[in-house]
Design a protein around this motif. Structure first.
Motif: not given
Lengths: 365, 395
Positions: B296-307, B267-273
């Motif tokens: 691990x620590x990450x940032x959200x960079x893309x979310x597929x659902x419109x929520x 459902x999403x893509x996450x960027x590893x920090x």
């Protein structure tokens, strides 16, 4: 008095640091202990400092006399001269060994086609001209070169910190204790206790009461530098540290800071040129001055070049190849050096104590 | 007065003596006599045991400044244009016999100080690398930080591909390897890394695998490209297997070499920090249990659902991400057990913690390794959610 120059205790310390760093800057001592080399160096430093206590106590007891004059006083003219000649052989041979380290390293890494004789003669000319200018000039050289070398070592170590993997140093004390102690002893004999050649130089201190502290301070500083270099090499090279002939040179090749600071290994070679120069010069000085005193010459200057050439010839003939040199350094030298570094100075000191030499206010010259 | 004249005369004599020494340098090397080897390929014909070395040498006069540095057309392609690299190859029974043969046709002395990458053919890797590896590390001209790559076919094929933005293709290859390591896809392996694992006896060396693929370019021309498509696993000096993309990332998670990169979940893509891995061995009753702890620590960079993103959702994403990482790690552990190759340096971790017991375990590590029980614990944290805090479209 053959040498009219006098050096301060600070100059002596710096010169001694340069002497100890000498060839150990490139052939990290304790290499056979693998990643525990730094422990071997620390133990070797302790043993070396104890050995240094013996000969400094001996020389400083006689204030402004070199070991040659002391031997004459303690053992009498004939036996004294014989023992002095043994020392002279050790200094000469050690000088030849350092020349060997020098020429093997440079012919492998930098100048494969340059004939070894030429390389040896060039460095010997430089050393001879320094010795010709006396102990003061030599000590002043070290004041410039040693701080430079130590700062370069710290600089490259900083550059290597990103490549450190401290896991490479674990587990601590991985070696059987016997092997570690042998390694520690070999570190004590090369390079720390080699400072026994300073029995020729301690006499020229302007304040001899400060000599003991100057020597121990210098050994500790040089020991710390070697420990840092050894930890750095193990942390960067991992298990390969024991496989490389010249680990410092390989470790510094790894430096790569954004493609700007790369190929810095020439700095290690320069360090070796300067420190090797100091070590060879001190040994040449010790040999030449000692020989002049044994032969009762008016001046030591005329025999500098002949003795230097002798050292070069010895270097050319004593070992056939690098592996023979390393074998000698690791397996035979730690035993071979014991009489010169420990036994003879200790016996001399004990006899001097028993005979209550030097006689205060006596008729002794 | 007389003294000064003497000084002058001795100065002249000294200078002339010095000039003899410093001019007639035995080891002088002029650029015009050297052939700078940028990339070196090593192939072996398993049937005849003949080695082939492929040299990619730089032609200095044809190297142009890269386009971004101002003007210039960049690399010239096509058969008519001059090229900044030149390929050459020789065969013989041992690496040095081949190098020796180079002097029969090469007009310049090969110079290895600027070698960027060494490519090893698949057949050579499977047959055993020792003689070649010895050549590379024994020779003072070989540097410890040259990158290694395995070709999925022949090394000479890869070195012949003209691809990428760099004038010198080997530089481009080295950059591809470094970039894939920076984005945590495949390991970048230098000669030093490889030999350190090699000398450690129980640890299995790894190296990225590169391959050539052909595609139709935007202008409709068929063009060849190189890309990394796996990680080679060695046992001793022989290649015994290959990790795929997922397993290669898993390897990097375990050996703590994650720098940047992405974790893709459905459902999403996450960027590893940032990420940190601990390998904790435990020895109970003669059995080894290893816990791999990943934080691990990450940032959200893309979310597929419109929520809209809510704290609850973040929590779900963290869990999904941990599951994804765990599956990558489990995949590579399974593969390495099947190959019986300790690519994670678990042996080293056991050695560091149980140095006495290790003495007995080391010779039997091959029997012990497949029986090790490995558990994976992944803790993830989602930090930033990007520039928007609302879904810009509602369902």
């Amino acid at each position: 008095m053959l040498e009219k120059g006098r050096i301060s205790s600070f100059q002596l310390s710096v010169l001694l640091v340069g002497f100890v760093l000498g060839s150990s800057i490139i052939i990290t001592p304790g290499g056979d202990a693998g990643h525990d080399a730094w422990i071997a160096i620390a133990l070797g430093l302790m043993e070396g400092s104890l050995i240094a206590l013996i000969f400094t106590a001996l020389v400083l007891r006689f204030k402004d006399k070199t070991i040659i004059e002391i031997n004459d006083l303690v053992f009498g003219k004939v036996i004294g001269k014989l023992i002095s000649v043994l020392f002279l052989w050790y200094f000469l041979h050690l000088g030849a060994l350092v020349l060997n380290d020098y020429v093997h390293f440079f012919r492998l890494e930098l100048y494969p086609a340059t004939p070894r004789t030429v390389m040896l003669l060039i460095i010997m000319l430089v050393c001879a001209s320094t010795v010709n200018r006396g102990i003061e000039a030599l000590a002043r050289c070290s004041l410039i070169l040693v701080p430079l070398t130590i700062s370069v070592i710290f600089l490259v170590t900083m550059f290597l910190i990103p490549h450190f993997n401290l896991n490479n140093l674990m587990p601590i004390l991985d070696l059987p204790i016997g092997k570690l102690l042998w390694s520690a002893h070999s570190v004590a004999s090369f390079p720390f206790a080699e400072s026994v050649v300073f029995v020729m130089i301690l006499a020229f201190l302007n304040k001899s009461e400060k000599g003991g502290r100057a020597v121990s301070k210098a050994l500790i500083i040089a020991g710390l530098v070697l420990i840092i270099a050894s930890i750095r090499n193990s942390a960067v090279l991992g298990p390969m540290v024991a496989a490389y002939n010249y680990p410092s040179y390989q470790a510094v090749q790894v430096i790569d800071i954004r493609d700007i600071f790369t190929r810095l290994e020439i700095l290690v070679a320069i360090n070796f040129i300067t420190m090797g120069f100091l070590k060879i010069s001190v040994l040449l000085y010790g040999t030449v001055l000692g020989l002049a005193q044994v032969l009762n010459l008016q001046s030591y200057r005329p025999i500098i070049l002949p003795v230097g050439i002798l050292m070069v010839i010895l270097a050319l003939t004593n070992v056939a190849n690098t592996i023979e040199l390393f074998d000698f350094t690791h397996k035979i030298y730690p035993i071979y050096a014991v009489p010169f570094q420990i036994i003879i100075p200790l016996i001399t000191l004990i006899i001097a104590k028993l005979r209550q030499l030097p006689k205060t206010d006596g008729g002794m010259p | 007065m007389k003294n000064r004249q003497q000084g002058k005369i001795s100065l002249v004599i000294l200078l002339s003596i010095i000039s003899v020494f410093i001019v007639g340098c035995w080891d002088s090397r002029e650029l015009s006599t050297l052939s700078l080897i940028a990339g070196l390929g090593f192939d072996l014909d398993p049937a005849t045991k003949r080695a082939t070395l492929t040299y990619q040498s730089i032609v200095p006069s044809q190297v142009k400044p890269s386009p971004s540095m101002g003007g210039g057309e960049g690399k010239q392609t096509g058969s008519g244009g001059l090229q900044s690299i030149q390929l050459d190859h020789d065969t013989g029974l041992s690496p040095y016999e081949v190098l020796n043969r180079y002097t029969q046709h090469g007009s310049r002395i090969p110079f290895y100080q600027h070698t960027q990458v060494i490519v090893i053919g698949k057949a050579a890797a499977e047959h055993g690398l020792y003689p070649f590896l010895d050549t590379v590390i024994r020779n003072p001209a070989g540097r410890p930080n040259i990158l290694l790559a395995i070709s999925d076919n022949k090394a000479s094929d890869i070195l012949a591909v003209e691809d990428g933005m760099e004038n010198i293709q080997a530089v481009g290859m080295a950059n591809i390897i470094k970039l894939s390591a920076r984005f945590s896809k495949y390991p970048a392996v230098t000669c030093l890394d490889f030999t350190s694992r090699f000398i450690g006896k129980t640890t299995a060396p790894v190296a990225p695998i590169m391959g050539v693929f052909e595609e139709t370019g935007p202008e409709g021309k068929r063009q060849k490209k190189i890309r990394i498509n796996g990680t080679a696993v060695f046992k001793g000096d022989k290649m015994i297997g290959k990790l795929n993309e997922q397993e290669s990332s898993g390897l990097l998670w375990v050996i703590n070499q994650i720098e940047k990169g992405f974790v893709i979940i459905p459902e999403a893509s996450l960027e590893i920090i940032g990420s940190k891995t601990k390998i904790i061995p435990e020895l109970t009753g003669g059995k080894i249990k290893i816990t791999v702890e990943i934080e691990e620590e990450a940032n959200l960079i893309q979310y597929n659902n419109a929520r809209n993103i809510t704290p609850d959702l973040i929590h779900q994403l963290e869990k999904a991400q941990a599951r994804e990482i765990e599956s990558q790690v489990k995949a590579v552990i399974k593969k390495s057990m099947a190959l019986n190759a300790d690519i994670f340096d678990f042996g080293g971790a056991v050695h560091r913690k149980y140095k006495k017991e290790w003495k007995k375990m080391e010779p039997r590590w091959d029997d012990i390794y497949p029986t090790i029980e490995v558990s994976v614990k992944v803790k993830t944290r989602l930090d930033e959610i990007g520039d928007i805090n609302k879904a810009i479209m509602t369902e």
